[in-house]
Structures are given as structure tokens and as C-alpha cells.
Scaffold this motif. Sequence first.
Motif, PDB file in Angstrom:
ATOM      1  N   THR A 185      -2.632   8.778  14.553  1.00 37.84           N
ATOM      2  CA  THR A 185      -2.275   7.490  13.954  1.00 37.84           C
ATOM      3  C   THR A 185      -1.334   6.730  14.883  1.00 37.84           C
ATOM      4  O   THR A 185      -0.679   7.323  15.738  1.00 37.84           O
TER       5      THR A 185
ATOM      6  N   ARG B 206      -1.316   9.265   5.305  1.00 43.88           N
ATOM      7  CA  ARG B 206      -2.354   8.524   4.584  1.00 43.88           C
ATOM      8  C   ARG B 206      -1.761   7.197   4.132  1.00 43.88           C
ATOM      9  O   ARG B 206      -0.642   7.139   3.634  1.00 43.88           O
TER      10      ARG B 206
ATOM     11  N   ARG C 169       2.146   4.657   1.220  1.00 45.90           N
ATOM     12  CA  ARG C 169       2.260   5.300   2.529  1.00 45.90           C
ATOM     13  C   ARG C 169       2.780   6.701   2.258  1.00 45.90           C
ATOM     14  O   ARG C 169       3.902   6.863   1.794  1.00 45.90           O
TER      15      ARG C 169
ATOM     16  N   GLY D  35      -2.736   4.008   1.584  1.00 44.03           N
ATOM     17  CA  GLY D  35      -3.648   3.654   0.500  1.00 44.03           C
ATOM     18  C   GLY D  35      -4.422   4.875   0.060  1.00 44.03           C
ATOM     19  O   GLY D  35      -3.875   5.960  -0.054  1.00 44.03           O
ATOM     20  N   ASN D  36      -5.713   4.701  -0.171  1.00 43.61           N
ATOM     21  CA  ASN D  36      -6.529   5.835  -0.605  1.00 43.61           C
ATOM     22  C   ASN D  36      -7.415   6.357   0.523  1.00 43.61           C
ATOM     23  O   ASN D  36      -8.432   6.986   0.285  1.00 43.61           O
ATOM     24  N   ASN D  37      -7.027   6.081   1.768  1.00 43.47           N
ATOM     25  CA  ASN D  37      -7.762   6.599   2.924  1.00 43.47           C
ATOM     26  C   ASN D  37      -7.586   8.109   3.033  1.00 43.47           C
ATOM     27  O   ASN D  37      -6.690   8.691   2.424  1.00 43.47           O
ATOM     28  N   ALA D  38      -8.413   8.728   3.849  1.00 41.34           N
ATOM     29  CA  ALA D  38      -8.334  10.179   4.069  1.00 41.34           C
ATOM     30  C   ALA D  38      -7.059  10.528   4.834  1.00 41.34           C
ATOM     31  O   ALA D  38      -6.519   9.708   5.577  1.00 41.34           O
ATOM     32  N   TRP D  39      -6.592  11.764   4.639  1.00 35.88           N
ATOM     33  CA  TRP D  39      -5.443  12.270   5.390  1.00 35.88           C
ATOM     34  C   TRP D  39      -5.837  12.413   6.857  1.00 35.88           C
ATOM     35  O   TRP D  39      -6.930  12.874   7.166  1.00 35.88           O
ATOM     36  N   LYS D  40      -4.936  12.027   7.760  1.00 36.50           N
ATOM     37  CA  LYS D  40      -5.170  12.164   9.206  1.00 36.50           C
ATOM     38  C   LYS D  40      -3.963  12.867   9.815  1.00 36.50           C
ATOM     39  O   LYS D  40      -2.826  12.633   9.405  1.00 36.50           O
TER      40      LYS D  40
ATOM     41  N   GLU E 220       0.830  -1.200   0.000  1.00 35.35           N
ATOM     42  CA  GLU E 220       0.000   0.000   0.000  1.00 35.35           C
ATOM     43  C   GLU E 220       0.866   1.252   0.000  1.00 35.35           C
ATOM     44  O   GLU E 220       1.946   1.268   0.591  1.00 35.35           O
TER      45      GLU E 220
END
Length: 96
Positions: A36, A24, A5, A26-31, A3
Motif C-alpha cells: 500500500t 484495509r 481505515r 472501506g470494504n476493500n480486501a485486506w492487503k 471511509e
Amino acid sequence: MAELRQMTWISSNREDGAKILHLRIGNNAWKPYSATPHAVPDYKISGGSKGWATYQELSKAGWTLVDSETALAPPVLTSAVVEGEESIAIGQFLTF
């Protein structure tokens, strides 16, 4: 396939406009990095960048830095045919 990173610096909601590290996978939202499990304790330096220690560690671990403008841009949708299957590319991620 591993994935993606990624890391980017995004302005916080503070009046000074200071940027903090966001992550982030994969294609998840930025945090925000601090939300994290990858966060590293910040250096105890007055006025230091929030997330700098985390950035240094993750950079060494192979994470990719993405410029803020690209990170905040809406995804671009395109389509393609790959090996006879229709696919849709969302930003830089290809899905089938």
C-alpha cells in the motif's frame, strides 16, 4: 462520511507463523502494509515485527485496529429498513 481505515495483524505464509500488518480502506480486501502507499519503512531490528513502524504512524493518524479473528471472519449478512429504504448490512458496512 469518511471511509473506514483499519489495520490488523495476519499470519504470513512463513513457517514461523509471524504476523505482518495488513491494511484495509472501506470494504476493500485486506492487503499487506508493504503493498500500500501507506507503508512506512520498517525499523532495522533483527526479528522485529513487519509493519510495526507503519502501525505506529497510522494509529496516530486515527486508523482503527481490528483483531485478527474478526478481520478474517466471513461477513455477516443482515437486512434492515432505514428511512423507508431497504438496505443490506455486510459485516459492519451498511449499503443501500
